[in-house]
Enzyme design. Structure first.
Site, PDB file in Angstrom:
ATOM      1  N   SER A   9       3.352   7.323  -2.056  1.00 48.83           N
ATOM      2  CA  SER A   9       1.601   7.030  -2.457  1.00 48.83           C
ATOM      3  C   SER A   9       1.593   8.616  -1.608  1.00 48.83           C
ATOM      4  CB  SER A   9       1.526   6.212  -1.229  1.00 48.83           C
ATOM      5  OG  SER A   9      -0.156   6.297  -0.881  1.00 48.83           O
ATOM      6  N   LYS A  57       5.102   3.661   4.506  1.00 51.01           N
ATOM      7  CA  LYS A  57       5.824   3.853   2.935  1.00 51.01           C
ATOM      8  C   LYS A  57       6.389   5.395   3.460  1.00 51.01           C
ATOM      9  CE  LYS A  57       3.736   2.235  -0.610  1.00 51.01           C
ATOM     10  NZ  LYS A  57       4.408   1.468  -1.165  1.00 51.01           N
ATOM     11  N   TYR A  75       0.356   0.612   6.965  1.00 47.79           N
ATOM     12  CA  TYR A  75       0.556   0.702   5.175  1.00 47.79           C
ATOM     13  C   TYR A  75       1.210   2.331   4.837  1.00 47.79           C
ATOM     14  CZ  TYR A  75       0.867   1.691   0.412  1.00 47.79           C
ATOM     15  OH  TYR A  75       0.838   1.943  -1.002  1.00 47.79           O
TER      16      TYR A  75
HETATM   17  P1  NAD Z   1       0.258  -5.566  -6.257  1.00 44.91           P
HETATM   18  O1  NAD Z   1      -0.212  -5.159  -4.669  1.00 44.91           O
HETATM   19  O2  NAD Z   1      -0.809  -4.981  -7.714  1.00 44.91           O
HETATM   20  O3  NAD Z   1       1.322  -5.369  -6.990  1.00 44.91           O
HETATM   21  C1  NAD Z   1       2.758  -5.340  -5.579  1.00 44.91           C
HETATM   22  C2  NAD Z   1       3.223  -5.934  -6.174  1.00 44.91           C
HETATM   23  O4  NAD Z   1       4.586  -7.034  -5.055  1.00 44.91           O
HETATM   24  C3  NAD Z   1       2.502  -8.147  -6.528  1.00 44.91           C
HETATM   25  O5  NAD Z   1       2.715  -8.355  -7.337  1.00 44.91           O
HETATM   26  C4  NAD Z   1       2.932  -8.674  -5.025  1.00 44.91           C
HETATM   27  O6  NAD Z   1       2.892 -10.445  -5.259  1.00 44.91           O
HETATM   28  C5  NAD Z   1       4.422  -8.359  -5.060  1.00 44.91           C
HETATM   29  N1  NAD Z   1       5.068  -8.485  -3.913  1.00 44.91           N
HETATM   30  C6  NAD Z   1       4.576  -7.866  -2.352  1.00 44.91           C
HETATM   31  N2  NAD Z   1       5.383  -8.647  -1.164  1.00 44.91           N
HETATM   32  C7  NAD Z   1       6.205  -8.900  -2.088  1.00 44.91           C
HETATM   33  C8  NAD Z   1       8.258  -9.833  -1.945  1.00 44.91           C
HETATM   34  N3  NAD Z   1       7.882  -9.800  -0.100  1.00 44.91           N
HETATM   35  N4  NAD Z   1       8.487  -9.455  -2.778  1.00 44.91           N
HETATM   36  C9  NAD Z   1       7.947 -10.022  -4.017  1.00 44.91           C
HETATM   37  N5  NAD Z   1       7.310  -9.073  -4.699  1.00 44.91           N
HETATM   38  C10 NAD Z   1       6.450  -8.556  -3.524  1.00 44.91           C
HETATM   39  O7  NAD Z   1      -0.344  -3.054  -6.830  1.00 44.91           O
HETATM   40  P2  NAD Z   1       0.554  -1.922  -7.116  1.00 44.91           P
HETATM   41  O8  NAD Z   1      -1.139  -1.599  -7.229  1.00 44.91           O
HETATM   42  O9  NAD Z   1       0.276  -2.731  -8.633  1.00 44.91           O
HETATM   43  O10 NAD Z   1       1.237  -1.325  -6.506  1.00 44.91           O
HETATM   44  C11 NAD Z   1       2.653  -1.284  -6.767  1.00 44.91           C
HETATM   45  C12 NAD Z   1       3.381  -0.585  -5.746  1.00 44.91           C
HETATM   46  O11 NAD Z   1       2.971   0.910  -5.414  1.00 44.91           O
HETATM   47  C13 NAD Z   1       3.221  -0.689  -4.158  1.00 44.91           C
HETATM   48  O12 NAD Z   1       4.446  -0.193  -3.547  1.00 44.91           O
HETATM   49  C14 NAD Z   1       2.547   0.267  -3.839  1.00 44.91           C
HETATM   50  O13 NAD Z   1       2.383   0.393  -2.012  1.00 44.91           O
HETATM   51  C15 NAD Z   1       2.206   1.154  -4.441  1.00 44.91           C
HETATM   52  N6  NAD Z   1       1.130   1.873  -4.501  1.00 44.91           N
HETATM   53  C16 NAD Z   1      -0.057   1.974  -5.158  1.00 44.91           C
HETATM   54  C17 NAD Z   1      -1.160   2.248  -5.075  1.00 44.91           C
HETATM   55  C18 NAD Z   1      -2.407   1.870  -5.588  1.00 44.91           C
HETATM   56  O14 NAD Z   1      -3.564   2.328  -5.228  1.00 44.91           O
HETATM   57  N7  NAD Z   1      -2.709   1.068  -6.625  1.00 44.91           N
HETATM   58  C19 NAD Z   1      -1.118   3.798  -4.395  1.00 44.91           C
HETATM   59  C20 NAD Z   1       0.230   4.194  -3.900  1.00 44.91           C
HETATM   60  C21 NAD Z   1       1.663   3.795  -4.770  1.00 44.91           C
HETATM   61  C1  WQD Z   2     -11.424   6.384  -2.980  1.00 39.32           C
HETATM   62  C2  WQD Z   2     -12.706   7.662  -2.728  1.00 39.32           C
HETATM   63  C3  WQD Z   2     -13.766   6.312  -0.716  1.00 39.32           C
HETATM   64  C4  WQD Z   2     -14.661   2.937  -2.224  1.00 39.32           C
HETATM   65  C5  WQD Z   2      -6.486   4.510  -1.250  1.00 39.32           C
HETATM   66  C6  WQD Z   2      -5.123   4.248  -0.257  1.00 39.32           C
HETATM   67  C7  WQD Z   2      -4.012   5.441  -0.241  1.00 39.32           C
HETATM   68  C8  WQD Z   2      -4.214   4.617  -2.261  1.00 39.32           C
HETATM   69  C9  WQD Z   2      -4.770   4.644  -2.687  1.00 39.32           C
HETATM   70  C10 WQD Z   2      -1.575   3.312  -2.058  1.00 39.32           C
HETATM   71  C11 WQD Z   2     -12.526   7.530  -1.307  1.00 39.32           C
HETATM   72  C12 WQD Z   2     -14.638   6.371  -1.849  1.00 39.32           C
HETATM   73  C13 WQD Z   2     -14.267   3.769  -2.090  1.00 39.32           C
HETATM   74  C14 WQD Z   2     -16.320   2.621  -2.335  1.00 39.32           C
HETATM   75  C15 WQD Z   2     -16.357   4.608  -1.648  1.00 39.32           C
HETATM   76  N1  WQD Z   2      -3.018   3.595  -2.383  1.00 39.32           N
HETATM   77  N2  WQD Z   2     -14.807   4.551  -2.016  1.00 39.32           N
HETATM   78  N3  WQD Z   2     -16.805   2.798  -1.920  1.00 39.32           N
HETATM   79  O1  WQD Z   2      -9.036   5.846  -0.140  1.00 39.32           O
HETATM   80  O2  WQD Z   2      -8.405   7.485  -1.626  1.00 39.32           O
HETATM   81  O3  WQD Z   2      -6.565   5.759  -0.921  1.00 39.32           O
HETATM   82  O4  WQD Z   2      -6.131   3.886  -2.297  1.00 39.32           O
HETATM   83  O5  WQD Z   2      -0.923   3.664  -1.420  1.00 39.32           O
HETATM   84  O6  WQD Z   2      -3.167   4.724   0.430  1.00 39.32           O
HETATM   85  O7  WQD Z   2      -5.823   4.679   0.968  1.00 39.32           O
HETATM   86  O8  WQD Z   2      -9.048   5.233  -2.343  1.00 39.32           O
HETATM   87  O9  WQD Z   2     -10.330   4.005  -4.028  1.00 39.32           O
HETATM   88  O10 WQD Z   2     -10.403   3.426  -1.593  1.00 39.32           O
HETATM   89  O11 WQD Z   2     -10.855   5.597  -2.577  1.00 39.32           O
HETATM   90  O12 WQD Z   2     -17.419   5.439  -2.100  1.00 39.32           O
HETATM   91  O13 WQD Z   2     -16.722   1.144  -2.109  1.00 39.32           O
HETATM   92  O14 WQD Z   2     -13.729   6.603  -2.820  1.00 39.32           O
HETATM   93  O15 WQD Z   2     -14.868   6.815   0.594  1.00 39.32           O
HETATM   94  O16 WQD Z   2     -13.130   8.644  -0.992  1.00 39.32           O
HETATM   95  P1  WQD Z   2      -8.285   6.356  -1.191  1.00 39.32           P
HETATM   96  P2  WQD Z   2     -10.670   4.446  -2.521  1.00 39.32           P
END
Ligand code: NAD
Ligand code: WQD
Length: 341
Positions: A126, A154, A150
């Site tokens: 991430s 990572k 979190y």
């Molecule tokens: P998500 O929660 O929709 O998907 C993650 C899945 O992992 C879920 O289906 C959950 O049930 C499963 N899971 C969690 N722990 C588990 C375990 N111990 N055993 C088996 N299954 C398990 O999330 P997503 O948005 O699809 O994200 C996928 C990956 O990408 C995550 O690692 C997340 O940290 C990373 N990521 C997400 C974002 C985002 O904003 N969505 C941004 C950057 C990185």
């Molecule tokens: C985006 C912008 C908020 C909600 C997060 C995690 C990051 C990654 C992606 C996993 C910001 C603003 C948001 C609301 C708002 N996930 N906002 N009102 O914080 O950039 O990233 O998700 O890895 O690790 O931190 O994403 O979508 O929460 O926010 O004004 O109700 O929207 O302040 O500027 P963020 P976000």
């Protein structure tokens, strides 16, 4: 024989979209997901879209016995590791849950892969690993830090993976550092389905649009950005899915660890995203400005040249595409997968 890919967390938001790309490209897919943050309906819909079956195993990756039996019974060519908990605020309130789940499941996975000589891995990292970036756009070699548990998971997992790649086991590992995923499959039948009140901006906006929430709270309008609201790099989930295929296809250098930014390279402010959503959906989003959300940064967007050069991948969809696709999913499924289950 088609390559068989183990997809952990495949029932989740990014995993389910990536499975479509994998199946369409001819891979066989085996999913392990404990459904802690997802609904099995997502995989049924994936099957409807691709016309192919997804082999699903509903257990926790930390269950070494089940994982071992699964990898023993299947010839796995590579793993895409999405599984993990991802809510930043929750991780601050429950750090042990996050360290336990995210590190524990990765350790269990890596040990099992090692035992069975599976050494190709793509990991979901991430942009959070850059903490509060000092300069923009963010390049992969910039200093890394975390501001919440979190993010620490990572960083720690990336370190673990880099260390593994330096052993003589022939690991070939790629971390994809996603920026802010948005959007949905263009069919509108799968998408992001957060539990409870959404943390992320676009899912919240979508729920305001369906009337499930009154109005959007914009967290701060006094940032050092053109309109004062936070700027992020919103990457369409279908582009993100394509990045996983590109990464998989480049896992041909044993003994290598690489990390890539997966974003568009462009920043969009909160108010710009709201405007793009209104244009794409035709729905007005009422909002109020409130205080900054603790831990938020001004701006974050990627330098994406490394992925373009080495993975031959770049984002093709716009923020407006992401808004239109998220809205199609949300308007067809106002309560997400719960509408059908
Ligand atoms: P998500 O929660 O929709 O998907 C993650 C899945 O992992 C879920 O289906 C959950 O049930 C499963 N899971 C969690 N722990 C588990 C375990 N111990 N055993 C088996 N299954 C398990 O999330 P997503 O948005 O699809 O994200 C996928 C990956 O990408 C995550 O690692 C997340 O940290 C990373 N990521 C997400 C974002 C985002 O904003 N969505 C941004 C950057 C990185
Ligand atoms: C985006 C912008 C908020 C909600 C997060 C995690 C990051 C990654 C992606 C996993 C910001 C603003 C948001 C609301 C708002 N996930 N906002 N009102 O914080 O950039 O990233 O998700 O890895 O690790 O931190 O994403 O979508 O929460 O926010 O004004 O109700 O929207 O302040 O500027 P963020 P976000």
């Amino acid at each position: 024989m088609p390559e068989r890919i183990l997809v952990t967390g495949g029932a989740g938001y990014i995993g389910s979209h990536t499975i479509i790309g994998l199946q369409e490209a001819g891979y066989d897919v085996v999913v392990v997901d404990n459904l802690s943050n997802s609904n099995p309906e997502s995989l049924k819909r994936v099957e409807q879209i691709t016309g192919k079956q997804v082999e699903f195993h509903g257990f926790d990756l930390q269950d070494r016995q089940q994982l071992d039996a699964l990898v023993q019974a299947n010839r796995i060519d590579a793993v895409i590791h999405f599984a993990g908990l991802k809510a930043v605020g929750e991780s601050t309130a429950k750090p042990l849950l996050y360290y336990g789940n995210n590190l524990g499941s990765t350790l269990s996975l890596l040990e099992t892969m090692r035992k069975h000589d599976v050494n190709k891995l793509v990991f979901s990292s991430s942009a959070t690993v850059y903490g509060d970036p000092r300069t923009l756009p963010i390049t992969e070699d910039m200093p890394r830090s975390a501001t919440n548990p979190y993010g620490h998971t990572k960083l720690m997992i990336e370190q673990m993976l880099e260390d593994m790649s330096k052993t003589s086991d022939g690991w070939n590992i790629t971390s994809l550092r996603y920026f802010n995923p948005i959007g949905a499959h263009p069919s509108g039948s799968i998408g992001e389905d957060p539990n409870g009140i959404p943390n992320n901006l676009l899912p919240y906006v979508c729920q305001v649009a369906t009337g499930r929430r009154d109005k959007l709270t914009v967290f701060g309008d006094d940032y050092a950005t053109p309109d004062g609201t936070g700027v992020r790099d919103y990457i369409h989930v279908m582009d993100l899915a394509a990045a996983h295929l590109a990464a998989l296809q480049h896992l041909d250098h044993p003994g290598t660890y690489k990390a890539y930014n997966i974003g568009t390279g462009a920043g969009t402010s909160v108010l710009e995203l709201v405007k793009a959503f209104e244009e794409a959906s035709g729905v007005t989003i009422p909002y109020q400005i409130a205080d900054r959300r603790p831990g938020d940064i001004d701006s974050c967007y990627a330098d994406v040249s490394l992925a373009a050069r080495e993975l031959d991948w770049k984002a093709e969809r716009s923020v407006t595409d992401g808004c239109a696709d998220s809205w199609r999913w949300q308007s067809q499924n106002p309560h997400g997968y719960a509408d059908r289950t």
